[in-house]
Design an enzyme around this catalytic site. Structure first.
Site, PDB file in Angstrom:
ATOM      1  N   ASP A 292       0.845  -1.199   0.000  1.00 32.38           N
ATOM      2  CA  ASP A 292       0.000   0.000   0.000  1.00 32.38           C
ATOM      3  C   ASP A 292       0.885   1.256   0.000  1.00 32.38           C
ATOM      4  OD1 ASP A 292      -2.171   1.643   0.143  1.00 32.38           O
ATOM      5  OD2 ASP A 292      -2.795   1.052   2.168  1.00 32.38           O
ATOM      6  N   LYS A 294       0.938   3.705  -2.103  1.00 30.68           N
ATOM      7  CA  LYS A 294       0.255   4.911  -2.585  1.00 30.68           C
ATOM      8  C   LYS A 294       1.227   5.844  -3.296  1.00 30.68           C
ATOM      9  CE  LYS A 294      -3.528   4.890   0.786  1.00 30.68           C
ATOM     10  NZ  LYS A 294      -3.101   3.992   1.857  1.00 30.68           N
ATOM     11  N   ASP A 297       3.728  10.307  -7.474  1.00 31.40           N
ATOM     12  CA  ASP A 297       4.724  11.242  -7.998  1.00 31.40           C
ATOM     13  C   ASP A 297       4.742  11.224  -9.532  1.00 31.40           C
ATOM     14  OD1 ASP A 297       6.980  12.988  -8.019  1.00 31.40           O
ATOM     15  OD2 ASP A 297       7.536  12.183  -6.062  1.00 31.40           O
TER      16      ASP A 297
END
Ligand code: BMP
Length: 456
Positions: A292, A294, A297
């Site tokens: 996870d 996430k 960028d």
């Protein structure tokens, strides 16, 4: 003239619609309270309402009548707005003089538009209809401002009347949620309440859902196979901080999950040998691994974060989460990436926390982007509806709590499957903080298996 969304927001501002914990006349607790009587003190709101009515009135209408008392001012402004004459039905028959039940001018056979503020069971409308009909009036059309979705509309339609509502409670909370006037907790609580209290044909009673069996993406296909084999769509979010605790927990619940979700960067004693251990337990109990992380960028940085550093995530994770805040290029960079091992992607398009910025527009933008990529297998979300084939992963699932003290909001497994249409339930503290995680996960399994969600 204001639009409907603004009108609904104003209803909250003038306290005609309130959210909280209310005890209804029936003694039941309700997360929403509606009383449109306050509108009478807000001429501008009444005027807006008259515009909303105007478009709906059929050409054949000859008289307008409001159900007493709440709908009387509404009927009055609609009459002024349309120029259609109004009649008033008395609540009590006059004990002197004419003893009339209907005031104003009308002829037998006149076609009446009947207006009501809120419809629940339809009882008071039926009463008014009877009395108007006994005066020889014809009820041509019924328009209510708000349908509480508790069977009233259906009841009247079944009796042969033409009924429509400007809004339903679901559409009201849907708009207020989209407009960020209420948060996700209130939204889901109200939907839950409507569903629990609906009597007939609530639009919220959705058709039954089964977990799909096939998927074009290999990782998603594998995940679905495991879920069907184990009859478990549970993903354990093991947010523990030592490798020993993580492996120990997985040895207890490995047979009951289809995947584990990790936050690799919270582990305080991480060494690459942990990955070997992790892969061994994943193999032993047959579950997949989601990191996870996430990612959020630009494409180039994401590829570095995916493959480099001490975690070298792409070398072991079957799936990773990603925010689409950087736009489509972030997904494209991963798709175009020339790498042997590429985890499947699960964008986080809607968050479970109070005040999340993932509003309707954001969700729609994310969906538009992600549908173009075949390594995107679904999304992490709550209420968002995904195109067929895209898997819905829902965190914020807990049997014992409704929220934590840091903004997290929880739904029950039943609610996640039946109302949110989730495919996979992500459970963290509900399992790993339990005294007996093996026993606790049994309760979640029981809940999801109850639905025959995995087919026969
Ligand atoms: P818990 O059930 O203990 O609240 O854990 C939920 C897990 O799901 C956490 O790891 C959190 O990071 C993750 N999560 C979430 O709670 N809400 C989201 O919207 C997205 C998440 O990834």
């Amino acid at each position: 003239m204001k639009n409907s969304a603004n009108f609904l927001k104003t209803l909250v501002d003038i306290e005609c619609v309130k959210f909280g914990d209310f005890t209804l006349k029936s003694g039941r607790q309700s997360p929403i309270y509606i009383d449109l009587r306050n509108i009478v003190s807000h001429p501008a709101v009444l005027t807006d309402l008259s515009y909303l009515f105007k478009d709906k009135i059929s050409n054949s209408i000859q008289r307008i009548c409001g159900v007493p008392y709440a709908a009387l001012p509404i009927a009055t402004v609609v009459s002024i707005q349309t120029g259609l004459p109004m009649i008033i039905k008395r609540k009590e028959v006059k004990k002197y003089g004419t003893k009339k039940i209907v005031e104003g001018e009308y002829n037998v056979g006149d076609k009446v538009l009947l207006i009501e503020d809120v419809i629940t069971s339809g009882e008071s409308l039926i009463e008014t209809i009877k009395e108007l009909e006994s005066e020889g009036l014809l009820i041509e059309q019924i328009i209510v401002v708000l349908d509480r979705e508790q069977g009233g509309v259906k009841r009247l339609i079944d009796k042969g009347y033409q009924v429509e509502s400007l809004f339903s409670i679901s559409s009201l909370v849907e708009v207020l949620f989209k407009e960020r006037k209420i948060d996700n907790v209130i939204y889901t609580n109200v939907l839950h309440f409507i569903q629990q209290n609906s009597i007939i044909d609530s639009p919220l009673i959705k058709p039954k859902k089964y977990l799909q069996k096939t998927h074009s993406n290999k990782t998603a296909q594998r995940l679905l196979e495991i879920a069907h084999n184990k009859k478990s769509n549970l993903i354990a979010s093991v947010d523990l901080i030592t490798t020993k605790d993580i492996i120990e927990l997985l040895n207890k619940i490995g047979n009951d999950i289809c995947a584990v979700k990790l936050h690799i960067d919270i582990i305080i004693d991480f060494t690459p040998s942990f990955i070997e251990e992790l892969l061994t337990v994943a193999n032993r109990y047959d579950f997949l691994i989601i990191e996870d992380r996430k990612f959020a960028d630009i494409g180039n940085t994401q590829l570095l974060q995916l493959s480099k550093g001490m975690y070298a995530i792409s070398s072991w994770a079957d799936m990773v989460t990603i925010h689409l805040i950087a736009g489509e290029s972030a997904l494209k960079a991963i798709q175009d990436w020339d790498s042997e091992k590429k985890p499947a992607l699960i964008p986080v398009i809607e968050m479970s926390s109070t005040g999340a910025l993932t509003d309707h527009d954001y969700i729609e933008k994310c969906k538009k982007i992600m549908y173009n990529y075949n390594n995107v297998i679904g999304a992490v979300c709550q209420t968002a509806e995904l195109n067929e084939g895209f898997l819905k992963f829902t965190p914020g699932v807990n049997l014992a709590s409704k929220n934590d003290d840091k903004g997290q909001n929880y739904n029950s497994p039943e609610y996640a499957i039946e109302q949110l249409y989730s495919d996979f339930l992500i459970i963290g503290r509900g399992i790993y903080s339990a005294n007996d995680p093996k026993n606790e996960i049994g309760k979640y399994l029981f809940a999801v298996r109850e639905f025959n969600f995995f087919g026969s």
